[in-house]
Design an enzyme around this catalytic site. Structure first.
Site, PDB file in Angstrom:
ATOM      1  N   ASP A 113      -1.939   9.732 -10.048  1.00  0.00           N
ATOM      2  CA  ASP A 113      -1.853   8.676 -11.065  1.00  0.00           C
ATOM      3  C   ASP A 113      -0.403   8.379 -11.418  1.00  0.00           C
ATOM      4  O   ASP A 113      -0.021   7.220 -11.636  1.00  0.00           O
ATOM      5  CB  ASP A 113      -2.618   9.095 -12.325  1.00  0.00           C
ATOM      6  CG  ASP A 113      -4.129   9.065 -12.129  1.00  0.00           C
ATOM      7  OD1 ASP A 113      -4.583   8.486 -11.127  1.00  0.00           O
ATOM      8  OD2 ASP A 113      -4.850   9.622 -12.982  1.00  0.00           O
ATOM      9  N   GLU A 136      -4.820   2.461  -4.171  1.00  0.00           N
ATOM     10  CA  GLU A 136      -3.361   2.555  -4.052  1.00  0.00           C
ATOM     11  C   GLU A 136      -2.750   1.249  -3.550  1.00  0.00           C
ATOM     12  O   GLU A 136      -1.598   1.209  -3.136  1.00  0.00           O
ATOM     13  CB  GLU A 136      -2.978   3.701  -3.116  1.00  0.00           C
ATOM     14  CG  GLU A 136      -3.322   3.500  -1.657  1.00  0.00           C
ATOM     15  CD  GLU A 136      -4.736   3.928  -1.301  1.00  0.00           C
ATOM     16  OE1 GLU A 136      -4.980   4.202  -0.110  1.00  0.00           O
ATOM     17  OE2 GLU A 136      -5.602   3.980  -2.191  1.00  0.00           O
ATOM     18  N   ASP A 183       0.840  -1.189   0.000  1.00  0.00           N
ATOM     19  CA  ASP A 183       0.000   0.000   0.000  1.00  0.00           C
ATOM     20  C   ASP A 183       0.881   1.248   0.000  1.00  0.00           C
ATOM     21  O   ASP A 183       1.892   1.306   0.729  1.00  0.00           O
ATOM     22  CB  ASP A 183      -0.894   0.002   1.245  1.00  0.00           C
ATOM     23  CG  ASP A 183      -1.918   1.119   1.216  1.00  0.00           C
ATOM     24  OD1 ASP A 183      -3.021   0.883   0.703  1.00  0.00           O
ATOM     25  OD2 ASP A 183      -1.604   2.217   1.707  1.00  0.00           O
ATOM     26  N   ASN A 233      -2.701  12.921  -2.776  1.00  0.00           N
ATOM     27  CA  ASN A 233      -3.672  13.297  -3.814  1.00  0.00           C
ATOM     28  C   ASN A 233      -4.266  14.670  -3.533  1.00  0.00           C
ATOM     29  O   ASN A 233      -4.421  15.498  -4.427  1.00  0.00           O
ATOM     30  CB  ASN A 233      -4.799  12.256  -3.859  1.00  0.00           C
ATOM     31  CG  ASN A 233      -4.741  11.405  -5.113  1.00  0.00           C
ATOM     32  OD1 ASN A 233      -3.955  11.661  -6.012  1.00  0.00           O
ATOM     33  ND2 ASN A 233      -5.560  10.379  -5.165  1.00  0.00           N
TER      34      ASN A 233
END
Length: 410
Positions: free
Chosen positions: A286, A311, A269, A277
């Site tokens: 991304d 993620e 993770d 983000n």
């Protein structure tokens, strides 16, 4: 889905070559069968390319449709214009023009992005092919029969021992076939494979044009290969993650059914991804996922890496227990932690290409960030059911998160 030799780059290069070699060895039988079913054989390429167009539209593979259209148009030219001896009229010049322009039309597909057949790019591609036909017609009309002999003594000279096609075009076709084969070996994309198979089969047709029914045989093969690759493209869409390009959740679920008794599963993770983000935007987020996926793909231990969702990623080590994979996971964790990712600011990116080019040399001034991942791992010695092993790996991942992140827990 586990790695398959069928989708490997070497197989995709060798498979059409093996088919052409098999047809060449049994060409006498092919001719006999074609003569017995002449109507079906002559129309088969058109039918195959038509179905390829339909599938291309369904799968949003307009570049495959472009190849199908160019091949269909070329086959129509062969059937309507080149069913006479090459020594008759302008046949040699027409064949030479077709041999030159078809590979160009195939390579032009790289200038477009995939979409459906109602897109402007597909219509534009059709117009380009029509312009090719118009230019060829004007060329043949202008030079006429009288000029053909002059060309054959110069640029269009023929080496009969090699082919009835001008030697310069034989070398041209061989070179382009080799270039597209290299693209398949390097990139192994559907666009590369389709262009390679189209140019290869067309080259075989033009170089050995004197063999009876060579065009219907090779163009039928081209149509079949195109359909196979379109089905392969749909498979990739279903099993691969569109953003990162690695296998997705569906592929993982399929692989879990055939793991055997000895395996390890790691859940990975990206740390603080939501905050990342929120701070830098989803486009940069991304980019982070793409970067992590590319680094995870290099993990040792013959691991198969998947994007689990969001993620989170999964690495499956078949035939290995926990103690055999910890070192590999530590190495990939350290590799990602030490990697400095340059942030791209889309809002301030210069629209002028010249200005943008002048700023590329100042990459050292760009803001960079470091990314870390947390990893939880479990193996089948704890539980034989893969879904339960994933739950154990998830618990280990949660432990890694709770005890400081950027670590491997088990």
């Amino acid at each position: 889905m586990s790695p398959s030799i069928v989708t490997s780059n070497w197989f995709r290069v060798a498979f059409p070559l093996c088919l052409i070699t098999s047809l060449w060895i049994g060409m006498s039988n092919v001719i006999t069968v074609t003569q017995s079913n002449i109507d079906i054989a002559v129309n088969l390429p058109i039918v195959l390319f038509f179905f390829a167009l339909i599938l291309s539209h369904s799968f949003n593979q307009s570049r495959c449709a472009m190849i199908a259209f160019a091949m269909m148009l070329s086959y129509w030219v062969i059937q309507s214009r080149l069913q006479t001896s090459l020594s008759t009229g302008t046949s040699l010049l027409e064949l030479s023009l077709l041999a030159f322009l078809l590979p160009v039309a195939a390579l032009l597909t790289y200038a477009f992005k995939d979409s459906n057949l109602s897109s402007k790019s597909f219509v534009f591609y059709i117009l380009i092919n029509i312009l090719f036909i118009a230019w060829s017609y004007l060329t043949v009309t202008h030079f006429g029969v009288e000029s053909i002999a002059l060309f054959q003594q110069g640029l269009l000279f023929v080496v009969p021992q090699v082919s009835h096609l001008p030697f310069v075009l034989v070398m041209y076709l061989v070179a382009l076939t080799g270039i597209t084969a290299i693209l398949v070996l390097r990139n192994n994309r559907i666009a590369d494979v389709v262009s390679y198979s189209a140019i290869l089969t067309a080259s075989a047709t033009f170089i050995f044009f004197d063999i009876p029914y060579i065009s219907s045989t090779m163009f039928s093969l081209a149509g079949l290969l195109l359909l196979i690759y379109l089905i392969s493209a749909s498979h990739e869409l279903a099993f691969n993650d569109g953003l990162t390009g690695i296998p997705g959740r569906h592929a993982l679920e399929m692989d879990l059914k055939q793991l055997g008794r000895k395996y390890s599963i790691a859940m990975l993770d990206v740390d603080h991804f939501k905050a990342f983000n929120d701070t830098y935007g989803h486009d940069t987020g991304d980019d982070v996922l793409k970067l992590v996926a590319s680094r995870l793909a290099l993990v040792g231990g013959k691991a198969r890496v998947y994007r689990y969702g969001g993620e989170e990623f999964t690495a499956v080590f078949r035939g290995r227990y926990l103690e055999d994979v910890l070192e590999h996971l530590e190495l990939v964790r350290e590799d990602i932690a030490q990697y400095e990712m340059a942030l791209r600011n889309v809002s301030t990116r210069p629209k002028d290409k010249k200005t943008g080019a002048s700023k590329r040399g100042k990459a050292s001034e760009a803001e960079t960030v470091k990314i870390t991942i947390s990893i939880g791992v479990a193996d089948s010695s704890s539980d034989r059911k893969p879904q339960n092993v994933i739950k154990l790996a998830d618990k280990a991942l949660y432990k890694a998160k709770q005890t400081g992140r950027n670590k491997v827990s088990h």
